[in-house]
Write a protein that holds these residues in place. Structure first.
Motif, PDB file in Angstrom:
ATOM      1  N   ASN A 100      -0.043   5.824  -1.065  1.00 16.08           N
ATOM      2  CA  ASN A 100      -1.134   6.483  -1.397  1.00 16.08           C
ATOM      3  C   ASN A 100      -0.638   8.131  -0.953  1.00 16.08           C
ATOM      4  N   LYS A 103      -3.736  -9.822  -4.327  1.00  8.22           N
ATOM      5  CA  LYS A 103      -4.507  -8.349  -4.528  1.00  8.22           C
ATOM      6  C   LYS A 103      -4.108  -7.501  -3.142  1.00  8.22           C
ATOM      7  N   TRP A 104      -3.686  -6.935  -1.840  1.00 13.39           N
ATOM      8  CA  TRP A 104      -4.698  -6.564  -1.863  1.00 13.39           C
ATOM      9  C   TRP A 104      -5.296  -5.260  -1.964  1.00 13.39           C
ATOM     10  N   SER A 105      -6.566  -5.180  -1.374  1.00  9.52           N
ATOM     11  CA  SER A 105      -7.061  -4.044  -1.770  1.00  9.52           C
ATOM     12  C   SER A 105      -8.238  -3.594  -0.236  1.00  9.52           C
ATOM     13  N   THR A 106      -8.527  -2.927  -0.039  1.00  3.86           N
ATOM     14  CA  THR A 106      -9.132  -1.652   1.610  1.00  3.86           C
ATOM     15  C   THR A 106     -10.514  -2.428   1.454  1.00  3.86           C
ATOM     16  N   TYR A 164       0.825  -1.197  -0.124  1.00  2.00           N
ATOM     17  CA  TYR A 164       0.100   0.529   0.338  1.00  2.00           C
ATOM     18  C   TYR A 164       0.413   1.164  -0.319  1.00  2.00           C
ATOM     19  N   LEU A 201      -6.880  -3.746   5.466  1.00  2.00           N
ATOM     20  CA  LEU A 201      -6.860  -4.730   4.216  1.00  2.00           C
ATOM     21  C   LEU A 201      -6.843  -5.690   4.342  1.00  2.00           C
ATOM     22  N   LYS A 248      -6.405  -9.541   1.412  1.00  2.00           N
ATOM     23  CA  LYS A 248      -5.927  -9.752   0.604  1.00  2.00           C
ATOM     24  C   LYS A 248      -6.819 -10.679  -0.281  1.00  2.00           C
ATOM     25  N   GLU A 249      -7.442 -10.720  -2.038  1.00  2.00           N
ATOM     26  CA  GLU A 249      -7.698 -11.579  -2.153  1.00  2.00           C
ATOM     27  C   GLU A 249      -7.169 -12.191  -3.614  1.00  2.00           C
TER      28      GLU A 249
END
Length: 325
Positions: free
Chosen positions: A39, A84-87, A37, A78, A80-81
């Motif tokens: 930003n 990929k890591w996503s919020t 991550y 976050l 993990k899927e």
């Protein structure tokens, strides 16, 4: 003494010493170190854990390291899927500087502590933050919560106050067990339990770069034996590997006391003695606050690093016991 006797003595000494030498051989084998991550702001103070087959990272995100009147920051989580890591979710309370989130599994619940608040994972995501209750004489944040015999233990942390060892039966109501009056402005600490004993590594803030303190206590954890470690670790994070080895990570101030810092990973023994030391990241000026999570046989460690802007990274590694090789 003849040559054959000398040879026998040498072989005997090697047989005695070799196992101890083997314990000091390299055990940490790095697999990868990836950015998860970034930003263009300040993302820091990580926690890492697994729940329901998913891995989560939480951290505090704001414009700056320190909160301002208009930007207190949020806790970002976050998930993990695949690769990929996503919020997954963000948590906030207007006007409150939330930081140092920490995951803990307790009585079939998945909890997240931050500052003086706690949230529970539900089928609808993370609940609203609820304020904890405690009997400390001043404001506290619960830092590094650990479970032992169905009771939660944590460090009650407050700037310029002695750290408090605290416990809770329900995760909401916390009671003081012990006040740690050691070192110069002791603050952050982590806890490890093994064989009915509590082991703790405590950060000493004053002067900056002071050696950390190592404490050991038997249940009910009232009387502690203290010793000075040979490293200076802020934001200590620990993980028990086996009965003789603990992982320790955090922001290490360098040995030459130049006040430069780096993210370091150690294996230490039960007396707080360093067996191995690996520099994970020395690229930033603001970094550390690691968190461990073991999935199958792979150890994972989150941390943050950077300067004005920081990123969240994930280190993966194996523990290899070389003493049988």
């Amino acid at each position: 003494m003849n040559r054959s006797n000398i040879t026998l003595i040498i072989l005997f000494c090697l047989a005695v010493v070799a196992p101890n030498i083997a314990l000091c051989q390299k055990r940490i084998d790095i697999i990868s170190n990836t950015k998860v991550y970034e930003n263009s702001n300040h993302a820091a103070f990580t926690s890492l854990d697994e729940w329901g087959g998913n891995i989560y990272i939480s951290f505090r995100e704001a414009s700056f390291h320190r909160a301002t009147k208009t930007d207190k920051g949020v806790i970002r989580i976050l998930r993990k899927e695949g690769n990929k890591w996503s919020t997954f979710q963000t948590l906030r309370i207007n006007g409150v500087d939330l930081r140092d989130p920490y995951f803990i599994k307790f009585k079939n619940k998945f909890l997240l502590y931050t500052t003086g608040y706690v949230s529970e994972f539900t089928k609808n995501g993370w609940s609203e933050l609820s304020e904890i209750k405690h009997n400390a004489r001043h404001r506290i944040s619960i830092w590094k919560v650990r479970e032992f015999n169905d009771v939660l233990y944590g460090i009650g942390n407050c700037y310029e106050k002695w750290p408090l060892l605290m416990k809770s039966d329900d995760g909401i109501n916390w009671n003081v067990i012990k006040e740690f009056r050691i070192g110069g402005n002791a603050s952050e600490a982590d806890l490890v339990f093994a064989d009915n004993k509590l082991y703790t590594c405590i950060r000493i803030d004053s002067p900056i770069g002071s050696n950390s303190m190592w404490g050991v206590s038997e249940y009910p954890f009232i009387d502690f034996q203290w010793s000075m470690m040979n490293v200076s670790v802020a934001s200590p994070e620990m993980c028990l590997v086996d009965k003789g080895t603990i992982l320790l990570a955090g922001r290490e101030y360098t040995y030459n006391k130049s006040l430069k810092s780096q993210v370091s990973l150690f294996s230490i023994d039960m007396n707080g003695k360093v067996l191995e030391r690996i520099v994970v990241d020395n690229t930033g000026t603001d970094q550390g606050y690691a968190s461990f999570c073991k999935v199958n046989n792979i150890y994972n460690m989150s941390y943050y690093t950077g300067k004005e802007n920081t990123s969240i990274r994930l280190l993966s590694f194996l523990i290899k016991n070389n003493k049988h090789k």
